[in-house]
Design an enzyme around this catalytic site. Structure first.
Site, mmCIF file in Angstrom:
data_model
loop_
_atom_site.group_PDB
_atom_site.id
_atom_site.type_symbol
_atom_site.label_atom_id
_atom_site.label_comp_id
_atom_site.label_asym_id
_atom_site.label_seq_id
_atom_site.Cartn_x
_atom_site.Cartn_y
_atom_site.Cartn_z
ATOM 1 N N CYS A 80 -0.628 -10.987 -2.801
ATOM 2 C CA CYS A 80 -1.709 -10.823 -3.790
ATOM 3 C C CYS A 80 -2.188 -12.167 -4.314
ATOM 4 O O CYS A 80 -3.172 -12.237 -5.047
ATOM 5 C CB CYS A 80 -1.240 -9.978 -4.969
ATOM 6 S SG CYS A 80 -0.204 -8.609 -4.496
ATOM 7 N N ILE A 206 -6.918 0.329 -7.112
ATOM 8 C CA ILE A 206 -7.108 0.010 -5.696
ATOM 9 C C ILE A 206 -8.610 -0.121 -5.447
ATOM 10 O O ILE A 206 -9.377 0.782 -5.796
ATOM 11 C CB ILE A 206 -6.492 1.124 -4.824
ATOM 12 C CG1 ILE A 206 -4.956 1.039 -4.890
ATOM 13 C CG2 ILE A 206 -6.989 1.042 -3.383
ATOM 14 C CD1 ILE A 206 -4.247 2.221 -4.255
ATOM 15 N N LYS A 325 -6.444 -5.607 -14.215
ATOM 16 C CA LYS A 325 -6.396 -4.233 -14.701
ATOM 17 C C LYS A 325 -7.760 -3.550 -14.661
ATOM 18 O O LYS A 325 -7.863 -2.389 -14.284
ATOM 19 C CB LYS A 325 -5.855 -4.226 -16.141
ATOM 20 C CG LYS A 325 -5.810 -2.851 -16.768
ATOM 21 C CD LYS A 325 -4.760 -2.004 -16.071
ATOM 22 C CE LYS A 325 -4.938 -0.524 -16.288
ATOM 23 N NZ LYS A 325 -6.039 0.067 -15.520
ATOM 24 N N HIS A 329 -8.481 -5.549 -8.584
ATOM 25 C CA HIS A 329 -7.516 -6.391 -7.877
ATOM 26 C C HIS A 329 -7.558 -6.089 -6.386
ATOM 27 O O HIS A 329 -6.648 -5.470 -5.841
ATOM 28 C CB HIS A 329 -6.121 -6.130 -8.468
ATOM 29 C CG HIS A 329 -5.029 -6.963 -7.882
ATOM 30 N ND1 HIS A 329 -5.230 -8.253 -7.410
ATOM 31 C CD2 HIS A 329 -3.693 -6.713 -7.707
ATOM 32 C CE1 HIS A 329 -4.080 -8.732 -6.962
ATOM 33 N NE2 HIS A 329 -3.142 -7.819 -7.121
#
Ligand SMILES: [Zn+2]
Lengths: 380, 132
Positions: A80, A206, A325, A329
């Site tokens: 990530c 997602i 959040k 992401h």
């Protein structure tokens, strides 16, 4: 070294767009953002193209997406944290004297597959032989850290719900954010359990996204842009691949090392930073990141957040984009979004919640449970 | 998870017997085993058997599991501190999800951890069960 051009797409579930179209859309905006351009190489930050899409050679795909077949390129992977690491590689290609203009592209597609498939792919950030093979997910590892934090620092569940509530507030004002809805503390503590104590509303959504920045050497930057933003310092660091052998689970080496290097290089300290984008894939990640960067002492961040610190107008103001959040992401792209957002805060043209006269900003991105971390400091 | 016999076989000592590493310089013991010491950086370590009993330091009840692990869900995952201070992360079994607590005594047991489809190999490994 300067950031001269920025282009982003709104993070969303794009069933009609693959990697190529997402990269194209972001790149076109970056090209519109500069007076002229002549990129010489692309660096692609991405995590999941191989595990979810059976696609390696991603730089070749990116070059065809923007009509620059023939140039060199490579993909940078740090789970990530791929995006932030890609910016560091892009910086290095110019700093080494090899190139004058580099395009850094962060791109990810996640929405095409069911949650269990995405959970599997994300679990590859952890130790395959001693974590993933037991069915231990990435959220579960973060949940172990969250419970440890709550036990050690006596933080209550409700206290840790304040962060996602604030992130959704900021996300609601960011046109690039995936989640634009406001939420309450009750929404957070009553949302479905992913891996106790982590709930759905503690977790980044997602989504798909692409962000592009064009980097240029000092001489070139003045020609390409009227508002170049300087990269004043950067650093990266690591902690154990597995969590069990780590010495301090609540104070990862990777964040401390990356921050030390970036602050030393820029001759700045945490107290000089006006605005920051930090990695908050889960609520606990925000707390550990704020503390690791030196914006709060160990175990202090949740209390400071409760006191209203790090909100818009504070120094530093943190995650005005809505953070992972709410902005979203798209894992390997996130680090590039963060650098783009900070550069826009410093230019004064970020289209969401913006602080005025910000001069120094910081972007912190990490892969795994703070396993591979990058910190990038920018100056107006 | 893509599994092959060789891949499972080479981790057998650490995954079946709870073998860790001890640094030949600073003497620190850690799990999973590694050929170099993550703490002092020394390039030589030896394998040692770890104590099988320990206490729960942190835990989570995982409901959203990766593909292929549905039959084990919810998976209770524990961060266990063994009697010598070495920490291990592994599933906790034979206990209700709401009966775990900080400091709870557990001991290592050998269990099935993954089955590679109907015809593939079965992977075994250490899990922890309540102990007195
Ligand atoms: Zn050692």
């Amino acid at each position: 070294m300067y950031i001269v051009g920025i282009g982003m797409v709104k993070i969303d579930r794009y069933y009609d767009k693959g990697y190529m179209q997402l990269i194209h859309d972001a790149a076109i905006r970056a090209f519109d953002d500069v007076n002229s351009y002549e990129p010489e190489v692309v660096v692609v930050g991405n995590m999941l193209s191989s595990s979810l899409y059976n696609q390696d050679s991603l730089a070749a795909l990116a070059l065809d997406a923007i009509g620059f077949r023939g140039l060199g390129g490579l993909k940078v992977e740090a789970a990530c944290g791929s995006g932030g690491h890609a910016v560091i590689v892009g910086y290095s290609l110019i700093a080494s004297g090899l190139y004058d203009q580099v395009m850094v592209i962060g791109v990810e597609k996640m929405s095409d597959y069911p949650t269990s498939t995405v959970t599997s792919a994300l679990a590859q950030a952890a130790d395959a032989e001693y974590e993933y093979i037991y069915g231990i997910s990435f959220a579960a590892l973060n949940a172990l850290v969250m419970r440890l934090y709550m036990l050690k620092y006596e933080a209550k569940r409700e206290d840790l719900a304040l962060w996602p509530v604030r992130m959704h507030e900021y996300g609601s004002k960011n046109p690039y954010a995936q989640l634009r809805n406001r939420i309450t503390i009750e929404d957070v503590v009553n949302s479905p359990i992913i891996s106790d104590p982590i709930r759905l509303m503690d977790s980044a959504p997602i989504g798909d996204g692409a962000a592009v920045i064009i980097l240029a050497s000092e001489d070139t930057a003045r020609k390409l842009s009227d508002t170049p933003i300087e990269i004043a310092g950067l650093g990266f660091g690591s902690d154990g691949l597995d969590l069990s052998s780590r010495e301090e689970l609540l104070n990862p080496i990777s964040i401390r090392r990356a921050a030390e290097k970036a602050f030393r290089m820029s001759k700045l300290s945490p107290s000089n930073i006006d605005v920051a984008e930090i990695h908050d894939a889960f609520t606990i990640t925000a707390l550990v990141s704020i503390e690791g960067l030196g914006f709060a002492g160990p175990g202090e961040s949740w209390k400071l957040i409760k006191d209203g610190r790090f909100a818009a107008g504070d120094k530093p103001s943190i995650n005005l984009s809505g953070g992972l959040k709410a902005r979203g992401h798209p894992v390997g792209a996130t680090g590039v979004y963060q650098v783009a957002e900070i550069a826009m805060q410093l230019r004064g043209d970020f289209p969401g919640v913006r602080i005025s006269n910000a001069e120094k900003g910081l972007a912190m991105n990490t892969g795994g449970v703070a396993t591979l971390t990058s910190v990038i400091i920018m100056k107006r | 998870m893509k599994i092959s016999p060789a891949r499972v076989w080479r981790e057998k000592d650490s995954r079946y017997r709870l073998e860790g590493s001890k640094c030949k310089k600073c003497s620190r013991v850690f799990y999973p085993p590694k050929p170099s010491c993550p703490y002092c950086g020394y390039s030589d370590t030896e394998r040692i058997n770890l104590p099988r009993r320990g206490r729960v330091v942190s835990w989570t009840v995982e409901y959203t599991v990766p593909e292929g692990y549905r039959e084990y869900a919810p998976i209770i995952v524990g961060l266990i501190e063994l009697e010598n201070g070495t920490r291990v992360i592994a599933p906790i079994v034979d206990v209700e999800v709401d009966k775990i607590y900080e400091g709870m005594y557990v001991e290592a047991v050998l269990r099935k951890i993954f089955e590679d489809g109907d015809e593939g190999i079965i992977v075994y490994g250490i899990k922890f069960a309540p102990s007195t």
